[in-house]
Design a protein around this motif. Structure first.
Motif, PDB file in Angstrom:
ATOM      1  N   ASP A 103     -32.107 -11.339  64.824  1.00  0.00           N
ATOM      2  CA  ASP A 103     -30.910 -11.137  65.645  1.00  0.00           C
ATOM      3  C   ASP A 103     -29.645 -11.119  64.796  1.00  0.00           C
ATOM      4  O   ASP A 103     -28.763 -10.274  64.987  1.00  0.00           O
ATOM      5  N   ASP A 104     -29.552 -12.040  63.830  1.00  0.00           N
ATOM      6  CA  ASP A 104     -28.390 -12.094  62.944  1.00  0.00           C
ATOM      7  C   ASP A 104     -28.295 -10.828  62.091  1.00  0.00           C
ATOM      8  O   ASP A 104     -27.209 -10.285  61.891  1.00  0.00           O
ATOM      9  N   LEU A 105     -29.438 -10.367  61.595  1.00  0.00           N
ATOM     10  CA  LEU A 105     -29.462  -9.149  60.788  1.00  0.00           C
ATOM     11  C   LEU A 105     -29.024  -7.946  61.624  1.00  0.00           C
ATOM     12  O   LEU A 105     -28.220  -7.121  61.164  1.00  0.00           O
ATOM     13  N   SER A 106     -29.505  -7.845  62.851  1.00  0.00           N
ATOM     14  CA  SER A 106     -29.124  -6.730  63.732  1.00  0.00           C
ATOM     15  C   SER A 106     -27.626  -6.752  64.031  1.00  0.00           C
ATOM     16  O   SER A 106     -26.972  -5.709  64.002  1.00  0.00           O
ATOM     17  N   ARG A 107     -27.094  -7.929  64.310  1.00  0.00           N
ATOM     18  CA  ARG A 107     -25.656  -8.069  64.577  1.00  0.00           C
ATOM     19  C   ARG A 107     -24.844  -7.667  63.344  1.00  0.00           C
ATOM     20  O   ARG A 107     -23.854  -6.947  63.428  1.00  0.00           O
ATOM     21  N   SER A 108     -25.296  -8.111  62.188  1.00  0.00           N
ATOM     22  CA  SER A 108     -24.617  -7.778  60.941  1.00  0.00           C
ATOM     23  C   SER A 108     -24.655  -6.276  60.677  1.00  0.00           C
ATOM     24  O   SER A 108     -23.671  -5.689  60.238  1.00  0.00           O
ATOM     25  N   LYS A 109     -25.778  -5.663  60.965  1.00  0.00           N
ATOM     26  CA  LYS A 109     -25.890  -4.222  60.739  1.00  0.00           C
ATOM     27  C   LYS A 109     -24.925  -3.454  61.652  1.00  0.00           C
ATOM     28  O   LYS A 109     -24.385  -2.427  61.260  1.00  0.00           O
ATOM     29  N   GLU A 110     -24.683  -3.967  62.847  1.00  0.00           N
ATOM     30  CA  GLU A 110     -23.704  -3.336  63.738  1.00  0.00           C
ATOM     31  C   GLU A 110     -22.309  -3.363  63.103  1.00  0.00           C
ATOM     32  O   GLU A 110     -21.578  -2.378  63.165  1.00  0.00           O
ATOM     33  N   PHE A 111     -21.942  -4.501  62.475  1.00  0.00           N
ATOM     34  CA  PHE A 111     -20.664  -4.578  61.763  1.00  0.00           C
ATOM     35  C   PHE A 111     -20.645  -3.567  60.621  1.00  0.00           C
ATOM     36  O   PHE A 111     -19.637  -2.896  60.385  1.00  0.00           O
ATOM     37  N   TYR A 112     -21.754  -3.457  59.906  1.00  0.00           N
ATOM     38  CA  TYR A 112     -21.836  -2.511  58.796  1.00  0.00           C
ATOM     39  C   TYR A 112     -21.694  -1.068  59.284  1.00  0.00           C
ATOM     40  O   TYR A 112     -20.969  -0.269  58.684  1.00  0.00           O
ATOM     41  N   ILE A 113     -22.353  -0.725  60.372  1.00  0.00           N
ATOM     42  CA  ILE A 113     -22.275   0.644  60.898  1.00  0.00           C
ATOM     43  C   ILE A 113     -20.830   1.007  61.256  1.00  0.00           C
ATOM     44  O   ILE A 113     -20.362   2.102  60.956  1.00  0.00           O
ATOM     45  N   ALA A 114     -20.112   0.054  61.843  1.00  0.00           N
ATOM     46  CA  ALA A 114     -18.698   0.285  62.166  1.00  0.00           C
ATOM     47  C   ALA A 114     -17.870   0.437  60.885  1.00  0.00           C
ATOM     48  O   ALA A 114     -17.009   1.322  60.786  1.00  0.00           O
ATOM     49  N   PHE A 115     -18.127  -0.415  59.893  1.00  0.00           N
ATOM     50  CA  PHE A 115     -17.427  -0.347  58.613  1.00  0.00           C
ATOM     51  C   PHE A 115     -17.707   0.986  57.922  1.00  0.00           C
ATOM     52  O   PHE A 115     -16.804   1.629  57.388  1.00  0.00           O
ATOM     53  N   LYS A 116     -18.955   1.394  57.933  1.00  0.00           N
ATOM     54  CA  LYS A 116     -19.374   2.650  57.299  1.00  0.00           C
ATOM     55  C   LYS A 116     -18.617   3.832  57.908  1.00  0.00           C
ATOM     56  O   LYS A 116     -18.133   4.701  57.182  1.00  0.00           O
ATOM     57  N   ALA A 117     -18.484   3.841  59.220  1.00  0.00           N
ATOM     58  CA  ALA A 117     -17.750   4.919  59.890  1.00  0.00           C
ATOM     59  C   ALA A 117     -16.260   4.867  59.543  1.00  0.00           C
ATOM     60  O   ALA A 117     -15.646   5.893  59.246  1.00  0.00           O
ATOM     61  N   ALA A 118     -15.684   3.661  59.544  1.00  0.00           N
ATOM     62  CA  ALA A 118     -14.249   3.504  59.263  1.00  0.00           C
ATOM     63  C   ALA A 118     -13.904   3.807  57.804  1.00  0.00           C
ATOM     64  O   ALA A 118     -12.780   4.190  57.499  1.00  0.00           O
ATOM     65  N   SER A 119     -14.861   3.629  56.910  1.00  0.00           N
ATOM     66  CA  SER A 119     -14.612   3.850  55.480  1.00  0.00           C
ATOM     67  C   SER A 119     -15.081   5.223  55.011  1.00  0.00           C
ATOM     68  O   SER A 119     -15.039   5.510  53.813  1.00  0.00           O
ATOM     69  N   ASP A 120     -15.538   6.062  55.922  1.00  0.00           N
ATOM     70  CA  ASP A 120     -16.103   7.361  55.570  1.00  0.00           C
ATOM     71  C   ASP A 120     -17.267   7.188  54.591  1.00  0.00           C
ATOM     72  O   ASP A 120     -17.456   7.998  53.687  1.00  0.00           O
ATOM     73  N   ASN A 121     -18.011   6.074  54.773  1.00  0.00           N
ATOM     74  CA  ASN A 121     -19.178   5.757  53.937  1.00  0.00           C
ATOM     75  C   ASN A 121     -18.811   5.724  52.448  1.00  0.00           C
ATOM     76  O   ASN A 121     -19.600   6.113  51.589  1.00  0.00           O
ATOM     77  N   SER A 122     -17.588   5.237  52.157  1.00  0.00           N
ATOM     78  CA  SER A 122     -17.098   5.120  50.788  1.00  0.00           C
ATOM     79  C   SER A 122     -16.559   3.709  50.596  1.00  0.00           C
ATOM     80  O   SER A 122     -15.585   3.319  51.261  1.00  0.00           O
ATOM     81  N   TYR A 123     -17.180   2.953  49.682  1.00  0.00           N
ATOM     82  CA  TYR A 123     -16.867   1.533  49.531  1.00  0.00           C
ATOM     83  C   TYR A 123     -17.350   1.009  48.181  1.00  0.00           C
ATOM     84  O   TYR A 123     -18.077   1.687  47.451  1.00  0.00           O
ATOM     85  N   LYS A 124     -16.929  -0.217  47.880  1.00  0.00           N
ATOM     86  CA  LYS A 124     -17.413  -0.960  46.717  1.00  0.00           C
ATOM     87  C   LYS A 124     -17.987  -2.262  47.219  1.00  0.00           C
ATOM     88  O   LYS A 124     -17.465  -2.849  48.159  1.00  0.00           O
ATOM     89  N   TYR A 125     -19.067  -2.700  46.586  1.00  0.00           N
ATOM     90  CA  TYR A 125     -19.563  -4.036  46.880  1.00  0.00           C
ATOM     91  C   TYR A 125     -19.994  -4.716  45.592  1.00  0.00           C
ATOM     92  O   TYR A 125     -20.343  -4.048  44.620  1.00  0.00           O
ATOM     93  N   VAL A 126     -19.921  -6.050  45.583  1.00  0.00           N
ATOM     94  CA  VAL A 126     -20.186  -6.834  44.387  1.00  0.00           C
ATOM     95  C   VAL A 126     -21.394  -7.731  44.625  1.00  0.00           C
ATOM     96  O   VAL A 126     -21.402  -8.545  45.549  1.00  0.00           O
ATOM     97  N   VAL A 127     -22.404  -7.566  43.779  1.00  0.00           N
ATOM     98  CA  VAL A 127     -23.619  -8.373  43.827  1.00  0.00           C
ATOM     99  C   VAL A 127     -23.512  -9.435  42.732  1.00  0.00           C
ATOM    100  O   VAL A 127     -23.199  -9.117  41.580  1.00  0.00           O
ATOM    101  N   THR A 128     -23.753 -10.688  43.094  1.00  0.00           N
ATOM    102  CA  THR A 128     -23.655 -11.785  42.133  1.00  0.00           C
ATOM    103  C   THR A 128     -25.004 -12.462  41.939  1.00  0.00           C
ATOM    104  O   THR A 128     -25.839 -12.473  42.844  1.00  0.00           O
ATOM    105  N   THR A 129     -25.191 -13.012  40.742  1.00  0.00           N
ATOM    106  CA  THR A 129     -26.331 -13.891  40.470  1.00  0.00           C
ATOM    107  C   THR A 129     -25.789 -15.139  39.789  1.00  0.00           C
ATOM    108  O   THR A 129     -24.778 -15.082  39.077  1.00  0.00           O
TER     109      THR A 129
END
Length: 160
Positions: free
Chosen positions: A17-43
């Motif tokens: 459920d949390d993953l599905s909710r998060s993906k909904e936020f991502y889908i909205a972000f993807k549309a608002a950003s024209d699928n153009s973004y930066k993300y940072v992966v940390t270890t």
């Protein structure tokens, strides 16, 4: 019969459920950003070795990746840069270190199919601290002592 099968399938993914909710936020972000973004992966390692990989996505395609690795001293105050590099569209994938060349679509897919699978022998983790989008997805085997996390940690996601 079908309902039982679907219910059983749902139990195979932790935090569904949390993953599905998060993906909904991502889908909205993807549309608002024209699928153009930066993300940072940390270890982060227990040895105080840390890395950051920044991936740049334009119109749904990875176009750049940069990496930095640092080692902190025992006191935590001194930081030594161990390695740094950048790849552009012409050199993508030329380094073996760093996060994989993935869009967030691929990250969400891996989260659902691999990292968040229910495992009896592992702890499963999920967080969505990037304005509702994925920040942690993965697992660690219960009997593992050091550097056991398998998955992804994303410290930031920003529009281009």
């Amino acid at each position: 019969m079908l309902i039982v099968s679907l219910f059983g399938a749902c139990k195979k993914v932790e935090y569904q459920d949390d993953l599905s909710r998060s993906k909904e936020f991502y889908i909205a972000f993807k549309a608002a950003s024209d699928n153009s973004y930066k993300y940072v992966v940390t270890t982060n390692s227990w040895t105080r070795y840390r890395t950051e990989t920044t991936l740049t996505i334009q119109k749904g395609k990875v176009v750049a990746r940069s990496f930095v690795a640092v080692q902190s001293a025992d006191t935590g105050y001194a930081i030594v840069f161990m390695k740094e590099w950048a790849e552009d569209a012409g050199s993508l994938g030329s380094h073996t270190e760093g996060a994989a060349l993935q869009t967030l679509d691929e990250v969400y897919e891996l989260a659902a199919k691999e990292w968040l699978k229910k495992r009896d022998n592992a702890y499963v983790y999920f967080e969505a601290k990037n304005d509702g989008m994925i920040s942690t997805a993965g697992y660690a085997e219960k009997n593992c002592a050091d550097d056991c996390f398998n998955g992804i940690e994303i410290s930031s996601i920003k529009k281009l």
